[in-house]
Write an enzyme that holds these catalytic residues in place. Sequence first.
Site, PDB file in Angstrom:
ATOM      1  N   MET A 150       0.849  -1.201   0.000  1.00  0.00           N
ATOM      2  CA  MET A 150       0.000   0.000   0.000  1.00  0.00           C
ATOM      3  C   MET A 150       0.878   1.242   0.000  1.00  0.00           C
ATOM      4  O   MET A 150       1.853   1.293   0.740  1.00  0.00           O
ATOM      5  CB  MET A 150      -0.874  -0.003   1.268  1.00  0.00           C
ATOM      6  CG  MET A 150      -1.702   1.263   1.433  1.00  0.00           C
ATOM      7  SD  MET A 150      -2.782   1.204   2.867  1.00  0.00           S
ATOM      8  CE  MET A 150      -1.653   1.696   4.157  1.00  0.00           C
ATOM      9  N   ASN A 151       0.519   2.252  -0.831  1.00  0.00           N
ATOM     10  CA  ASN A 151       1.089   3.585  -0.610  1.00  0.00           C
ATOM     11  C   ASN A 151      -0.057   4.581  -0.410  1.00  0.00           C
ATOM     12  O   ASN A 151      -0.885   4.315   0.476  1.00  0.00           O
ATOM     13  CB  ASN A 151       2.173   3.991  -1.617  1.00  0.00           C
ATOM     14  CG  ASN A 151       1.826   3.939  -3.071  1.00  0.00           C
ATOM     15  OD1 ASN A 151       1.653   2.869  -3.634  1.00  0.00           O
ATOM     16  ND2 ASN A 151       1.744   5.075  -3.719  1.00  0.00           N
ATOM     17  N   ASP A 152      -0.114   5.668  -1.122  1.00  0.00           N
ATOM     18  CA  ASP A 152      -1.012   6.779  -0.795  1.00  0.00           C
ATOM     19  C   ASP A 152      -2.446   6.390  -0.397  1.00  0.00           C
ATOM     20  O   ASP A 152      -3.100   5.649  -1.129  1.00  0.00           O
ATOM     21  CB  ASP A 152      -1.204   7.692  -2.007  1.00  0.00           C
ATOM     22  CG  ASP A 152       0.055   8.025  -2.734  1.00  0.00           C
ATOM     23  OD1 ASP A 152       1.131   7.600  -2.297  1.00  0.00           O
ATOM     24  OD2 ASP A 152      -0.035   8.702  -3.760  1.00  0.00           O
ATOM     25  N   GLU A 322       3.470  16.165  -5.674  1.00  0.00           N
ATOM     26  CA  GLU A 322       2.452  15.134  -5.824  1.00  0.00           C
ATOM     27  C   GLU A 322       1.306  15.400  -4.848  1.00  0.00           C
ATOM     28  O   GLU A 322       1.441  16.182  -3.911  1.00  0.00           O
ATOM     29  CB  GLU A 322       3.045  13.751  -5.513  1.00  0.00           C
ATOM     30  CG  GLU A 322       4.229  13.374  -6.383  1.00  0.00           C
ATOM     31  CD  GLU A 322       4.781  11.983  -6.100  1.00  0.00           C
ATOM     32  OE1 GLU A 322       5.088  11.276  -7.057  1.00  0.00           O
ATOM     33  OE2 GLU A 322       4.913  11.600  -4.923  1.00  0.00           O
TER      34      GLU A 322
HETATM   35  C1  FRU Z   1       2.780   9.455  -4.466  1.00  0.00           C
HETATM   36  C2  FRU Z   1       2.580   8.828  -5.834  1.00  0.00           C
HETATM   37  C3  FRU Z   1       1.503   9.574  -6.590  1.00  0.00           C
HETATM   38  C4  FRU Z   1       0.985   8.547  -7.533  1.00  0.00           C
HETATM   39  C5  FRU Z   1       1.080   7.300  -6.710  1.00  0.00           C
HETATM   40  C6  FRU Z   1       1.383   6.060  -7.501  1.00  0.00           C
HETATM   41  O1  FRU Z   1       3.288   8.589  -3.526  1.00  0.00           O
HETATM   42  O2  FRU Z   1       3.782   8.836  -6.538  1.00  0.00           O
HETATM   43  O3  FRU Z   1       1.957  10.739  -7.214  1.00  0.00           O
HETATM   44  O4  FRU Z   1      -0.322   8.797  -7.932  1.00  0.00           O
HETATM   45  O5  FRU Z   1       2.110   7.504  -5.766  1.00  0.00           O
HETATM   46  O6  FRU Z   1       1.259   4.925  -6.729  1.00  0.00           O
END
Ligand code: FRU
Length: 610
Positions: A150-152, A322
């Site tokens: 998981m990220n954002d 971002e």
């Molecule tokens: C930020 C990011 C966003 C992008 C997403 C891709 O962490 O780089 O800019 O939408 O992660 O997973």
Amino acid sequence: MKYLTRLTLGTLLTLAAGQAVQGADGVSIEHLGVNNTLVRVSDDARYILFPVEESVDDATLNLLLDGKQEKTFYVRLARNKVDYYVPFDLTPYKNHSLLFNVVTPQGRSSVREASQDACWEAISLSDSFDTTNTERFRPAFHHTPLYGWMNDPNGMFFKDGVWHLYYQYNPYGSKWQNMTWGHSTSTDLIHWEHHTPAIEPNGLGSVFSGSCVVDKENTAGFGKDAVIALYTSAGVNQIQSLAHSSDSGETFTIYPGNPVLTLDSEARDPNMFWNEETGEWNLLLAHALDKEMLIFTSPDLKTWTLQSAFGKGLGAQDGVWECPDLMRLPVEGTDESKWVLICNLNPGGPFGGSATQYFVGDFDGHTFTADTDASGAVPTKWMDFGKDHYATVSWSGAPEGRNVVIGWMSNWQYAAEVPTMQFRSANTLPRDISLFRAADGQLYLKTVPSPETLALRDRKTLQAKGKSIGKTPAKFALPAAADGICEIDLTLNARKAKSVTITLSNEQGDKVDMTFNPAESTFSFDRTQSGITDFNHDFPAVVTAPTLRDSAAQSLRIFIDRSSIEVFDAEGNFVLTNLVFPNTPYRTLSLKAEGGKASLDKLEIYSIKQ
Ligand code: FRU
């Protein structure tokens, strides 16, 4: 004749290369040659399980449904050893013929047999996939995916008493790939229910971050109260796409008119909101490499008109910009309110890697203008002074006019290397934000744990007050139950002391030092000896927050989970979020003062309700 000969030769070659081997029950494997193998599913089952080895490159899996291309995804198919398994849900394909055309990565320049390219015999069918937590660093009270990367956090909205949280998700491994919108919901902002992924990669690309709104007036024409998502389709280019949901965000229909917004340069993470003051939709889009945020308007969420760009040359500019957000926030203790533009950037954070900066200013629906400081410059302000706080954005439509945000509790510097396996990354605790004016005349974000976090408190395991603190550490036990997860509520007064240090430690010699320095108005967090730190050289670090107050007193709420510590100034002047991987849980809280006596005015330690 010529044609026939060619055909015969071709058939012979195929036969020589095509080699069927025994797979697990219900799985047949046929190697077609170098880097190419067919995996056929011949029995009914809920899942096909793929073995993963994290250190190998991705294999490309093309799923053919009744002979037709259905989807493509990527898995680090185990070659030498199986680190863990990932499930692929076969439920939607019941009673269809299923074939995975697998292209394994070419790891060497010499020709290799496909049979050696993966642990083919480890691919199996199963009616269950165990998501029980078996990892010691898996958070107990922070949101994490059940498995996978998981990220954002993104696309969050509140509707009918439910907090919806979507997140950048890889369902097929614990490293970044196959970007999909994972989905969880909560009615109390603390306990999360996991749902099936909401938006999956499609022909326009994988599904990067975005936002959701509830279209109360049916401006987009998908129905009153439809949930509208805007996200970045990341294919060859980054373009903005729309999807809509009529079941409150459980499932989405992709808009056939996509993309709704294209630019000729890298732009992503659309964040939209209804602007009450102008009666229009606003959208912020990160013009990533240009390090600015683009501002658009729309009457219907489908046609967007560029109004302005904010940020060129302002604030921290070292990395890409971002995940923007823009909201009006009240200034505590006044009738005033100001606009705040949130800008995540990576790298370029104050302590290396990713971090969240923000700008306070005015917004007329078209242009954002940042406030300046006494010298006329636009100051750089940080939302969190830890290393593990990124991609923070707010919930759309939070109740009672609240502004609730949540972040990704990691850092792009080492997120893929942290010592977890079945899952990677958690979210921060939810936080309520507003503004306060500090002694320097500037407005800063006031960040407090969302009030719902009080419900986490279980038993008060320790209480102390009015204790003098000197050079010899005063020691207190942290709860032993549930790996020491707890909340510490503490007020100290440095009085004549130069500094007061709060240490969390265990019998292994792991420790975290947090030092309050009233003369410098700083609070620092040292995790250089916090436990396992050697998986990446950027992990061991000392970070420092300004306390933004001239006082010898300091109150804190400190949340300790199995692999994170969040330190909140009780009034919200600063917050530090840091990952830690202690070899065993921290057992002792010690307090000591340098250069004079300090006092511990209040200490309460709570175990956490699970
Ligand atoms: C930020 C990011 C966003 C992008 C997403 C891709 O962490 O780089 O800019 O939408 O992660 O997973």
